[in-house]
Structures are given as C-alpha cells and as structure tokens.
Motif scaffolding. Structure first.
Motif, mmCIF file in Angstrom:
data_model
loop_
_atom_site.group_PDB
_atom_site.id
_atom_site.type_symbol
_atom_site.label_atom_id
_atom_site.label_comp_id
_atom_site.label_asym_id
_atom_site.label_seq_id
_atom_site.Cartn_x
_atom_site.Cartn_y
_atom_site.Cartn_z
ATOM 1 N N LYS A 134 33.834 12.031 -47.219
ATOM 2 C CA LYS A 134 33.554 11.867 -48.440
ATOM 3 C C LYS A 134 34.096 12.403 -49.780
ATOM 4 O O LYS A 134 34.462 11.754 -50.608
ATOM 5 C CB LYS A 134 31.417 11.326 -47.940
ATOM 6 C CG LYS A 134 31.723 10.378 -47.065
ATOM 7 C CD LYS A 134 30.096 10.383 -47.062
ATOM 8 C CE LYS A 134 29.718 9.439 -46.751
ATOM 9 N NZ LYS A 134 27.552 9.227 -45.745
ATOM 10 N N GLU A 135 33.531 14.238 -49.354
ATOM 11 C CA GLU A 135 33.950 14.616 -50.554
ATOM 12 C C GLU A 135 35.977 14.440 -51.099
ATOM 13 O O GLU A 135 35.555 14.087 -52.505
ATOM 14 C CB GLU A 135 33.775 15.653 -50.341
ATOM 15 C CG GLU A 135 34.535 16.587 -49.183
ATOM 16 C CD GLU A 135 33.326 16.294 -48.046
ATOM 17 O OE1 GLU A 135 34.278 17.298 -47.064
ATOM 18 O OE2 GLU A 135 32.423 15.439 -48.278
ATOM 19 N N ILE A 136 36.256 14.148 -50.451
ATOM 20 C CA ILE A 136 37.873 14.013 -50.317
ATOM 21 C C ILE A 136 38.373 12.440 -51.239
ATOM 22 O O ILE A 136 38.896 12.319 -51.989
ATOM 23 C CB ILE A 136 38.763 14.473 -49.547
ATOM 24 C CG1 ILE A 136 38.582 15.614 -48.772
ATOM 25 C CG2 ILE A 136 40.442 14.020 -49.685
ATOM 26 C CD1 ILE A 136 39.201 15.931 -47.606
ATOM 27 N N LEU A 137 37.573 11.677 -50.241
ATOM 28 C CA LEU A 137 37.496 10.155 -50.968
ATOM 29 C C LEU A 137 36.801 10.098 -51.926
ATOM 30 O O LEU A 137 37.486 9.663 -53.824
ATOM 31 C CB LEU A 137 36.821 9.371 -50.348
ATOM 32 C CG LEU A 137 37.331 8.561 -49.124
ATOM 33 C CD1 LEU A 137 36.860 7.485 -48.239
ATOM 34 C CD2 LEU A 137 38.884 7.700 -49.382
ATOM 35 N N ALA A 138 36.104 10.872 -52.266
ATOM 36 C CA ALA A 138 35.414 11.027 -54.130
ATOM 37 C C ALA A 138 36.595 11.477 -55.206
ATOM 38 O O ALA A 138 35.962 11.095 -56.040
ATOM 39 C CB ALA A 138 34.520 11.661 -53.608
ATOM 40 N N VAL A 149 46.118 14.802 -47.031
ATOM 41 C CA VAL A 149 47.409 16.530 -46.905
ATOM 42 C C VAL A 149 46.449 17.250 -47.159
ATOM 43 O O VAL A 149 46.458 18.144 -46.038
ATOM 44 C CB VAL A 149 48.380 15.734 -47.764
ATOM 45 C CG1 VAL A 149 48.819 17.205 -47.361
ATOM 46 C CG2 VAL A 149 49.402 15.072 -47.320
ATOM 47 N N GLU A 150 45.008 16.949 -48.303
ATOM 48 C CA GLU A 150 44.323 17.773 -48.057
ATOM 49 C C GLU A 150 42.751 18.274 -47.094
ATOM 50 O O GLU A 150 43.259 18.802 -46.837
ATOM 51 C CB GLU A 150 43.497 17.814 -49.403
ATOM 52 C CG GLU A 150 42.465 18.434 -49.718
ATOM 53 C CD GLU A 150 41.647 18.810 -51.160
ATOM 54 O OE1 GLU A 150 40.699 18.889 -50.992
ATOM 55 O OE2 GLU A 150 42.646 18.454 -52.133
ATOM 56 N N SER A 151 42.839 16.949 -46.320
ATOM 57 C CA SER A 151 41.966 16.833 -45.493
ATOM 58 C C SER A 151 42.835 17.371 -44.428
ATOM 59 O O SER A 151 42.095 18.067 -43.677
ATOM 60 C CB SER A 151 41.717 15.148 -45.101
ATOM 61 O OG SER A 151 41.006 15.133 -44.110
ATOM 62 N N ALA A 152 43.912 16.948 -43.545
ATOM 63 C CA ALA A 152 44.861 17.933 -42.290
ATOM 64 C C ALA A 152 44.401 19.546 -42.813
ATOM 65 O O ALA A 152 44.143 19.855 -42.096
ATOM 66 C CB ALA A 152 46.000 17.431 -42.044
#
Length: 345
Positions: A134-138, A149-152
């Motif tokens: 959720k925080e990366i989507l936000a 890529v940041e998630s990975a």
C-alpha cells in the motif's frame, strides 16, 4: 550481457550463459498422482525447472513425490505462510518462491533465510502489479515500473539483512510495455538473476503474442536467466512456446522454419505442407533452417540462406539447398522428400 550473480537451482546455474525454460503444475495440489504425472510430462517436453503451488501443509507431500519422479529442479510456490517455506525446505525442494515482506515479522524472514542458507536453497522474490504494498502504491500512484522495482528491491533487502543473497527476482505485469520497462530498470539496479514472464498473459493466442514480445525483447537486450510463457492452457504448451522464442532469437538450437504467406502465384497446398513440415520437425535439435516457399519467385532466391527447402510449382515443387536447385518432385511427395533431405544434414 549483464554481470549476473550466479545462483544455483538444483543442477541448474542461473548465470546468463543458458536461458532456462520453466512452467508450473496446474493439477490440484491435493492430487499427488496427477501432479507427478504432469511433472514427468513437462520434463519430457523440455521443461528445465518446474514450480508447484504449496498452499497448505498437506501440499508439502508433493515435494518428495515429484523429486523422486523427475530430475529437473522443483520450486515451491508459497504465499504468506513462512512455515510452509520451512517445511518445503525440509522436504528437499530446490527453490522457494516467497515474498519476505508478506510473511510477517523480521524474525520469520530470518528463519526462512537461515534455513535456506543452511540447505543451499535459493529464494525467488515474485512481485507483480496486482500485489504491491500500500505504501509503495501511495508513493507512485499506480503500479509503475519504478514502483514494481522498488518493491522487489525492498523484499531483497530484507533477505540481505540476514546475509542471504541467493536471490532470483521476477517482476511481472500483464501489461507488456510495463513488464519490459520494469525488467530493464531491475537489470540496472541489481545483479540478481531475473526470471522473465508476462503474468496473466491469457489464452494460447494472445498469451503467446504477449510473451514473445515481452520475453523476446528483454532476451534480445541480454536480460533474463529463466523464462515462463504463462498460458491459460496445458503447461506443455508453455514449454513449446518457450523453446520457440529461444530458437527465434538464436538462444536455442533446433530447426527454424521459414515459409511464405502465399499469394495468387501459389499452385500447391502450401499452408498444409508448411504445417506438416513444422510438426514433423518441432522436436528436432538440428541447428538448421528449412524453407517452405510457394513459388520460384520467392523460393531459392529469397530463401537462399536456408539449409534446405522447397519451392512450389504447378502441382509440383523443386527442392533446393543453399539456393541451388537439386531436383523436381511431385506435390504428393513434397513433405516426405524434404524430410528425407533434412535427415541427411
């Protein structure tokens, strides 16, 4: 070619020198006999790494059963429950697919990392556009390549904290452009082997097209150590498609068929002839080009680089080798005589 950190998966080394073809069992995880049968079928078709869903403790029984039946590495596909990863490791699996950020506390991540390190089991981090944090989507507003890529990299850093670096990364999207951009970005950000695929690619027709464009583009860039052509179909078709993609870009030996689209000059049943030749040679490992052309206009001339080929006439054809005509043959003997010439090569 990328400077890839080699990772061993069973008897396979992911270092960019060989592109491994993967698939996944689609038999119910509680059907051990059916799963074993399908794993054997996939290995015979040319699958080099096979994955099985492990949704519960009962499914862990698949691992020794499959390992006993096939020689290719087995990957346990796990979501959320770190205990399934620990049990799969104990059962002898060759690789675990799990996202460290989805299994709870860092203590759980450490347990999985420590166990896998002790048993030399690599971990594949699988990120896709439908399961971003959720925080990366936000932060990014949508599952952009940068977000994926940041998630990975975030998941990888969790394992790195515990000195675990036998990591493989996949960053999948059903959007081909996004998938390509994500892997290109990931290839710049890390040295870990990358597993390529267009997720939820669809049924055979569009799934093949999306995968050929997405996977093929990246492989031509020198990106990717393993591939999976995801199809809503029988898994064996994924293997056939994977082999065809690799042959097209010169990453795998095998017969390459070139054939013209036909036109009003064509006087033989070229479409059927081409299909019969392709089917007969689909499993051949001869590294040759075979041409099936409609007429002499685009036969020995346009296909002169072919090792062997035919060009149609009026109810007949000529066989040619490297552009030089060998002989004329009747239409009903085109396939048999062409295949006989292939055998001689």
């Amino acid at each position: 070619m990328r400077n890839v950190k080699p990772v061993k998966v069973g008897n396979c080394t992911l270092d960019g020198k060989h592109i491994y073809i993967q698939s996944m069992l689609n038999v119910r995880s509680d059907d051990i006999e059916g799963s074993v049968r399908q794993a054997i079928e996939l290995e015979k078709a040319g699958c080099e790494i096979v994955r099985a869903a492990i949704p519960d403790m009962e499914a862990v029984k698949l691992i020794p059963a499959i390992k006993e039946a096939v020689s290719i590495p087995l990957v346990a596909d796990i979501h959320f429950d770190y205990r399934l990863a620990l049990e799969s490791a104990s059962a002898g699996v060759d690789k675990i697919r799990i996202n460290p950020g989805n299994i709870g506390s860092m203590d759980r991540v450490k347990q999985v990392a420590d166990t896998c390190r002790m048993k030399n089991i690599p971990i594949r981090i699988g990120v896709n556009s439908g399961s971003l944090e959720k925080e990366i989507l936000a932060k990014y507003g949508s599952p952009t390549p940068e977000a994926l890529v940041e998630s990975a990299m975030t998941h990888a850093s969790m394992l790195e904290q515990f000195d675990f670096e036998d990591i493989v990364i996949s960053i999948k999207s059903s959007d081909v452009n996004k998938m390509i951009a994500s892997y290109r970005l990931a290839s710049e950000k890390c040295r870990y082997p990358l597993h390529l695929g267009v997720t939820e690619a669809g049924t055979e027709r569009m799934g093949l097209i999306k995968s050929a464009v997405g996977i093929g583009s990246l492989l031509c860039d020198g990106i990717g150590e393993t591939i999976r052509v995801s199809l809503t179909d029988e898994p064996v078709k994924e293997i056939e498609a994977g082999k065809d993609i690799l042959r097209c870009i010169g990453k795998k030996s095998g017969v390459k068929i070139v054939s013209c689209p036909t036109c009003g000059r064509t006087r033989i049943n070229l479409i059927q002839t081409a299909k019969e030749v392709e089917e007969a040679l689909k499993d051949s490992d001869k590294d040759i080009t075979v041409a099936v052309m409609g007429c002499v206009v685009n036969g020995p001339g346009e296909a002169k680089e072919a090792d062997i080929g035919i060009a149609g006439g009026d109810g007949c054809a000529v066989i040619f080798k490297k552009g030089e005509i060998l002989r004329k043959i009747p239409e009903n003997e085109i396939v048999s005589q062409l295949l006989a010439e292939v055998e001689k090569l």
